[in-house]
Design a protein around this motif. Sequence first.
Motif, PDB file in Angstrom:
ATOM      1  N   TRP A 194       0.825  -1.220   0.000  1.00  0.00           N
ATOM      2  CA  TRP A 194       0.000   0.000   0.000  1.00  0.00           C
ATOM      3  C   TRP A 194       0.852   1.260   0.000  1.00  0.00           C
ATOM      4  CZ3 TRP A 194      -4.640   0.381  -1.776  1.00  0.00           C
ATOM      5  CH2 TRP A 194      -5.437  -0.748  -1.808  1.00  0.00           C
ATOM      6  N   TYR A 223       0.529   4.071  -3.016  1.00  0.00           N
ATOM      7  CA  TYR A 223       0.310   5.516  -2.852  1.00  0.00           C
ATOM      8  C   TYR A 223       1.495   6.323  -3.387  1.00  0.00           C
ATOM      9  CZ  TYR A 223      -4.073   4.905  -0.360  1.00  0.00           C
ATOM     10  OH  TYR A 223      -5.381   4.602  -0.062  1.00  0.00           O
ATOM     11  N   ASN A 281     -16.775   9.724  -0.470  1.00  0.00           N
ATOM     12  CA  ASN A 281     -17.583   8.761  -1.221  1.00  0.00           C
ATOM     13  C   ASN A 281     -19.051   9.200  -1.224  1.00  0.00           C
ATOM     14  OD1 ASN A 281     -16.006   6.368  -2.218  1.00  0.00           O
ATOM     15  ND2 ASN A 281     -15.234   6.468  -0.126  1.00  0.00           N
ATOM     16  N   CYS A 321      -8.838   4.392   5.727  1.00  0.00           N
ATOM     17  CA  CYS A 321      -9.256   5.768   5.382  1.00  0.00           C
ATOM     18  C   CYS A 321      -8.458   6.351   4.226  1.00  0.00           C
ATOM     19  CB  CYS A 321      -9.138   6.660   6.603  1.00  0.00           C
ATOM     20  SG  CYS A 321      -7.425   6.778   7.217  1.00  0.00           S
ATOM     21  N   GLY A 322      -7.342   5.711   3.823  1.00  0.00           N
ATOM     22  CA  GLY A 322      -6.570   6.187   2.672  1.00  0.00           C
ATOM     23  C   GLY A 322      -6.120   7.630   2.857  1.00  0.00           C
ATOM     24  N   ASP A 366      -5.338   3.451   8.752  1.00  0.00           N
ATOM     25  CA  ASP A 366      -4.858   2.880   7.492  1.00  0.00           C
ATOM     26  C   ASP A 366      -3.499   2.232   7.717  1.00  0.00           C
ATOM     27  OD1 ASP A 366      -5.998   3.414   4.436  1.00  0.00           O
ATOM     28  OD2 ASP A 366      -3.880   2.809   4.509  1.00  0.00           O
ATOM     29  N   ILE A 367      -3.190   1.294   6.843  1.00  0.00           N
ATOM     30  CA  ILE A 367      -1.910   0.589   6.936  1.00  0.00           C
ATOM     31  C   ILE A 367      -0.789   1.365   6.254  1.00  0.00           C
ATOM     32  CG2 ILE A 367      -2.094  -0.770   4.795  1.00  0.00           C
ATOM     33  CD1 ILE A 367      -1.122  -3.186   6.488  1.00  0.00           C
ATOM     34  N   SER A 368      -1.149   2.362   5.435  1.00  0.00           N
ATOM     35  CA  SER A 368      -0.135   3.094   4.675  1.00  0.00           C
ATOM     36  C   SER A 368       0.232   4.407   5.357  1.00  0.00           C
ATOM     37  CB  SER A 368      -0.636   3.380   3.251  1.00  0.00           C
ATOM     38  OG  SER A 368       0.237   4.307   2.634  1.00  0.00           O
ATOM     39  N   ARG A 387      -2.127   1.592  11.489  1.00  0.00           N
ATOM     40  CA  ARG A 387      -2.280   0.239  12.018  1.00  0.00           C
ATOM     41  C   ARG A 387      -2.603  -0.728  10.880  1.00  0.00           C
ATOM     42  NH1 ARG A 387      -1.160   2.907  15.786  1.00  0.00           N
ATOM     43  NH2 ARG A 387      -2.020   2.970  17.897  1.00  0.00           N
ATOM     44  N   ASP A 388      -2.237  -1.983  11.096  1.00  0.00           N
ATOM     45  CA  ASP A 388      -2.711  -3.069  10.241  1.00  0.00           C
ATOM     46  C   ASP A 388      -4.005  -3.583  10.861  1.00  0.00           C
ATOM     47  OD1 ASP A 388      -3.235  -5.363   8.876  1.00  0.00           O
ATOM     48  OD2 ASP A 388      -1.208  -6.189   9.013  1.00  0.00           O
ATOM     49  N   GLN A 394     -15.254   2.020   3.592  1.00  0.00           N
ATOM     50  CA  GLN A 394     -15.568   2.307   2.191  1.00  0.00           C
ATOM     51  C   GLN A 394     -14.504   1.660   1.310  1.00  0.00           C
ATOM     52  OE1 GLN A 394     -18.461   4.316   1.485  1.00  0.00           O
ATOM     53  NE2 GLN A 394     -18.731   3.908   3.674  1.00  0.00           N
ATOM     54  N   LEU A 397     -12.989  -1.198   1.451  1.00  0.00           N
ATOM     55  CA  LEU A 397     -11.889  -1.840   2.183  1.00  0.00           C
ATOM     56  C   LEU A 397     -11.590  -3.165   1.487  1.00  0.00           C
ATOM     57  CD1 LEU A 397      -9.961  -1.808   4.627  1.00  0.00           C
ATOM     58  CD2 LEU A 397     -11.749  -2.989   5.927  1.00  0.00           C
ATOM     59  N   HIS A 398     -10.836  -3.059   0.408  1.00  0.00           N
ATOM     60  CA  HIS A 398     -10.421  -4.225  -0.385  1.00  0.00           C
ATOM     61  C   HIS A 398      -8.918  -4.142  -0.575  1.00  0.00           C
ATOM     62  CE1 HIS A 398     -14.544  -5.212  -1.451  1.00  0.00           C
ATOM     63  NE2 HIS A 398     -14.733  -3.978  -1.876  1.00  0.00           N
ATOM     64  N   SER A 399      -8.329  -5.267  -0.912  1.00  0.00           N
ATOM     65  CA  SER A 399      -6.880  -5.254  -1.113  1.00  0.00           C
ATOM     66  C   SER A 399      -6.452  -6.397  -2.023  1.00  0.00           C
ATOM     67  CB  SER A 399      -6.179  -5.412   0.240  1.00  0.00           C
ATOM     68  OG  SER A 399      -4.785  -5.404   0.052  1.00  0.00           O
TER      69      SER A 399
HETATM   70  C1  LIG Z   1      -9.276   0.589  -2.060  1.00  0.00           C
HETATM   71  S1  LIG Z   1      -8.563   1.644  -0.848  1.00  0.00           S
HETATM   72  C2  LIG Z   1      -9.974   2.592  -0.270  1.00  0.00           C
HETATM   73  C3  LIG Z   1      -9.584   3.902   0.373  1.00  0.00           C
HETATM   74  C4  LIG Z   1     -10.768   4.761   0.874  1.00  0.00           C
HETATM   75  N1  LIG Z   1     -11.542   4.105   1.896  1.00  0.00           N
HETATM   76  C5  LIG Z   1     -11.654   5.171  -0.272  1.00  0.00           C
HETATM   77  O1  LIG Z   1     -12.811   4.784  -0.310  1.00  0.00           O
HETATM   78  O2  LIG Z   1     -11.169   5.926  -1.136  1.00  0.00           O
HETATM   79  C6  LIG Z   1      -8.270   0.526   0.493  1.00  0.00           C
HETATM   80  C7  LIG Z   1      -7.551   1.186   1.674  1.00  0.00           C
HETATM   81  O3  LIG Z   1      -7.416   0.222   2.713  1.00  0.00           O
HETATM   82  C8  LIG Z   1      -6.116   0.311   3.268  1.00  0.00           C
HETATM   83  N2  LIG Z   1      -5.777  -1.015   3.793  1.00  0.00           N
HETATM   84  C9  LIG Z   1      -5.599  -2.159   3.091  1.00  0.00           C
HETATM   85  N3  LIG Z   1      -5.257  -3.173   3.906  1.00  0.00           N
HETATM   86  C10 LIG Z   1      -5.239  -2.655   5.171  1.00  0.00           C
HETATM   87  C11 LIG Z   1      -4.967  -3.199   6.457  1.00  0.00           C
HETATM   88  N4  LIG Z   1      -4.627  -4.491   6.625  1.00  0.00           N
HETATM   89  N5  LIG Z   1      -5.036  -2.387   7.537  1.00  0.00           N
HETATM   90  C12 LIG Z   1      -5.364  -1.066   7.382  1.00  0.00           C
HETATM   91  N6  LIG Z   1      -5.638  -0.502   6.193  1.00  0.00           N
HETATM   92  C13 LIG Z   1      -5.582  -1.277   5.098  1.00  0.00           C
HETATM   93  C14 LIG Z   1      -5.239   0.723   2.102  1.00  0.00           C
HETATM   94  O4  LIG Z   1      -4.026   1.328   2.491  1.00  0.00           O
HETATM   95  C15 LIG Z   1      -6.156   1.683   1.348  1.00  0.00           C
HETATM   96  O5  LIG Z   1      -5.982   3.006   1.787  1.00  0.00           O
END
Ligand SMILES: C[S@@+](CC[C@H](N)C(=O)[O-])C[C@H]1O[C@@H](n2cnc3c(N)ncnc32)[C@H](O)[C@@H]1O
Length: 213
Positions: A13, A17, A29, A49-50, A69-71, A96-97, A113, A115-117
Amino acid sequence: MDSENKPRPSEFWDGFYRERERVWSGKPNASLVREVGALAPGRALELGCGEGADAIWLAQRGWTVTGIDISAVALGRAAQHAEDAGVADRVTWLHRDLAEWDPEAEYELVSAQFLHSPVELPRARILRSAAAAVAPGGLLFVVGHAAFPPWHSNEEAHGEGAELPTAEELAVSLGLRADEWSIEATTAEGREAVGPEGERVVLTDAVLKARRV
Ligand SMILES: C[S@@+](CC[C@H](N)C(=O)[O-])C[C@H]1O[C@@H](n2cnc3c(N)ncnc32)[C@H](O)[C@@H]1O
């Protein structure tokens, strides 16, 4: 992609970014604006929260927000945007993760919102834990993709064993009891949006609104 060669989620992540100066639009959103705009403000938790657009929008409406957020790269931008918007004192940014974090407080709004990866993310476990942090009368509001978006057009690109549940499937997987929650689950096709490269896309959303009664 071979799972052994996949980067750690934080590396993935941060790299994602760093590739662009700004990834998302900076606008909240639309579904959050629609569903939460009329609610009385309280404490809000924003998962993944990105760059912070939703958290900042909530703070501007009087919410006290915790954005996670993890990033660190995304959170650095989010903090700067909050500063620029004059709401830095209303938002706490947590690096945080979510796979290893559980909320310790209660919130009138827990929002996730998209929250996919494409890398490991135990989404259902995270959402179950977050649901437990919704205060009585509070709202769990989860919006996600119910079909692969064009920029991640297959399962491999979207994550190992990626599951894109419908809103109805998500409600079941979170184990929300009917005597404790008032649930509205909607899976809607055809939302027009702009993708990460500025491209026009049509998306299918899974929208779960669950109010703790
Ligand atoms: C697809 S983005 C969506 C960002 C934002 N919520 C939006 O709607 O624009 C997914 C977000 O989840 C965060 N993320 C992914 N895996 C995570 C984890 N294990 N812990 C915390 N955040 C995480 C990513 O860094 C990224 O900012």
